[in-house]
Design an enzyme around this catalytic site. Structure first.
Site, PDB file in Angstrom:
ATOM      1  N   LYS A 151       0.817  -1.214   0.000  1.00  0.00           N
ATOM      2  CA  LYS A 151       0.000   0.000   0.000  1.00  0.00           C
ATOM      3  C   LYS A 151       0.850   1.264   0.000  1.00  0.00           C
ATOM      4  O   LYS A 151       0.494   2.268  -0.617  1.00  0.00           O
ATOM      5  CB  LYS A 151      -0.945   0.004   1.202  1.00  0.00           C
ATOM      6  CG  LYS A 151      -2.089  -0.992   1.080  1.00  0.00           C
ATOM      7  CD  LYS A 151      -3.133  -0.775   2.159  1.00  0.00           C
ATOM      8  CE  LYS A 151      -4.341  -1.674   1.940  1.00  0.00           C
ATOM      9  NZ  LYS A 151      -5.409  -1.429   2.927  1.00  0.00           N
ATOM     10  N   LYS A 234      -6.842  -8.673  -8.220  1.00  0.00           N
ATOM     11  CA  LYS A 234      -8.044  -8.782  -7.402  1.00  0.00           C
ATOM     12  C   LYS A 234      -9.008  -7.645  -7.726  1.00  0.00           C
ATOM     13  O   LYS A 234      -8.592  -6.503  -7.955  1.00  0.00           O
ATOM     14  CB  LYS A 234      -7.663  -8.738  -5.917  1.00  0.00           C
ATOM     15  CG  LYS A 234      -8.790  -9.055  -4.964  1.00  0.00           C
ATOM     16  CD  LYS A 234      -8.288  -9.107  -3.532  1.00  0.00           C
ATOM     17  CE  LYS A 234      -9.414  -9.389  -2.557  1.00  0.00           C
ATOM     18  NZ  LYS A 234      -8.934  -9.424  -1.158  1.00  0.00           N
ATOM     19  N   LYS A 237     -11.958  -1.739  -5.096  1.00  0.00           N
ATOM     20  CA  LYS A 237     -12.632  -0.444  -5.119  1.00  0.00           C
ATOM     21  C   LYS A 237     -11.727   0.645  -5.690  1.00  0.00           C
ATOM     22  O   LYS A 237     -12.211   1.646  -6.218  1.00  0.00           O
ATOM     23  CB  LYS A 237     -13.029  -0.029  -3.702  1.00  0.00           C
ATOM     24  CG  LYS A 237     -13.883  -1.017  -2.938  1.00  0.00           C
ATOM     25  CD  LYS A 237     -14.027  -0.570  -1.490  1.00  0.00           C
ATOM     26  CE  LYS A 237     -14.703  -1.599  -0.620  1.00  0.00           C
ATOM     27  NZ  LYS A 237     -14.762  -1.199   0.792  1.00  0.00           N
TER      28      LYS A 237
END
Length: 374
Positions: A151, A234, A237
């Protein structure tokens, strides 16, 4: 990748002489002062961040499986807004998305009359126990957390400190309820292992059988739903392409259009699972279809063998609309009445606080904090 605390090192895992070894395990059904309801297999805790729209991956990979557990387990499902702000969130959008996740939970079958549905920030004990765990977890453990590296990317110096230590908050989310089981996907296994290590170290350091070592609940078909644009990634969002995912609030036309535009290959569909090797997009769409129709991949391949994707996409669209249509309608009804959502979340927070405050009191006593109610 699994990290391995060195059990003999004083800064890693101090063994207390007056406690039964946690390697033998703690009976979570009897430890501490918070009993589980009779007839239940244990207590489950899980949650979703209110960032962006809920999508098909959230439904098939998590929420639908949670609904199947609510008969056998005492379930607490939270909306983890404190985790969400480890990356900047627009305040008004965060509030809206929090209600939307709650609406999605309810519309997808999580019964607020039998489950505890609540917002993470409405239960202060999460943050309070997380601070203790910040002092229990070792820097070396957090340094090996792969999700922070993913991240934060190359700009780690600019990442928030909250993003770095949020696995400790995740451990607190679980352990403040003495949860015995946690539904996890592949990308969360490492965090559950950390929670178990924190629980073990706390118990050993303070010589108390307080926290159970929660067990993973590995979910079945459809658990890992991939992007409609790239079958190796994957469904997310945060993907900039709206066509990479099917949102739980999408209209029938939106769903049909996204499935029509989903990436495929030129070959017809195979009749065996082995025939899907090196065909990630075909594998993803067929797995979604299997999950939506409650069948195995092998079973749907018997039906679709030899089909062209144009024919298959029509059938997949029918299945997706059939499952998501009623959920979308109920979400829209709930979102039109935010007072109803807020009332459900308040009742859930009251129930969650009752459990969490008692566990936090035990933890504070173990650490040596002076009681505030003297």
């Amino acid at each position: 990748a699994r990290y391995h605390p060195r059990a003999g090192h004083k800064d890693q895992l101090r063994m207390a002489p007056n406690i039964r070894s946690t390697q033998q395990g703690i009976d979570p059904m009897t430890s501490g002062s918070i009993p589980h309801p009779q007839g239940k297999k244990g207590r489950i805790l899980s949650g979703i961040q209110p960032t962006g729209n809920l999508h098909l991956g959230n439904y098939l990979g998590a929420i639908r499986n949670w609904a199947a557990m609510q008969t056998d387990y005492q379930c607490l499902f939270c909306i983890v807004d404190m985790h969400a702000i480890t990356i900047w969130q627009e305040p008004a959008e965060l509030a809206r998305a929090t209600r939307e996740v709650a609406a999605g939970y309810i519309a997808a079958g999580l019964d607020p009359a039998t489950n505890t549905l609540f917002v993470q920030s409405h239960v202060p004990a999460h943050a309070q126990l997380a601070w203790i765990f910040n002092c229990v977890a070792r820097m070396g453990w957090l340094n090996r957390m792969t999700q922070f590296k993913d991240k934060a990317g190359k700009n780690r110096e600019a990442a928030s400190s909250g993003l770095y230590v949020y696995p400790n908050l995740m451990a607190a989310d679980i352990l403040v309820y003495k949860a015995t089981h946690v539904p996890v996907g592949e990308d969360q296994k490492q965090h559950l292992e950390l929670a178990r290590d924190i629980a073990q170290k706390f118990n050993n350091d303070y010589g108390i059988e307080l926290f159970p070592l929660p067990e993973p609940v590995i979910q079945g078909p459809g658990m890992r739903v991939m992007s409609l644009r790239d079958g190796t990634k994957k469904m997310s969002k945060s993907d900039p392409s709206a066509y990479s995912r099917i949102n739980m609030t999408d209209s029938e036309d939106d769903i049909a259009q996204k499935i029509r535009k989903a990436t495929t290959d030129p070959e017809p569909l195979p009749g065996t699972v082995e025939g899907l090797e090196n065909r990630p997009e075909a594998s993803n769409l067929l797995n979604i279809y299997a999950a939506l129709t409650d069948r195995t991949l092998a079973e749907v391949l018997v039906e679709t063998e030899g089909w062209q994707f144009s024919q298959f996409k029509t059938r997949l669209t029918e299945a997706a609309v059939g499952v998501l249509g009623p959920i979308t309608a109920e979400m829209q009804r709930l979102m039109a009445d935010p007072a109803e959502i807020d009332s459900i979340l308040k009742r859930g927070a009251d129930s969650a606080n009752e459990i969490a405050s008692a566990v936090l009191k035990e933890a504070y006593s173990a650490v040596g904090f002076l009681p505030s109610d003297r």
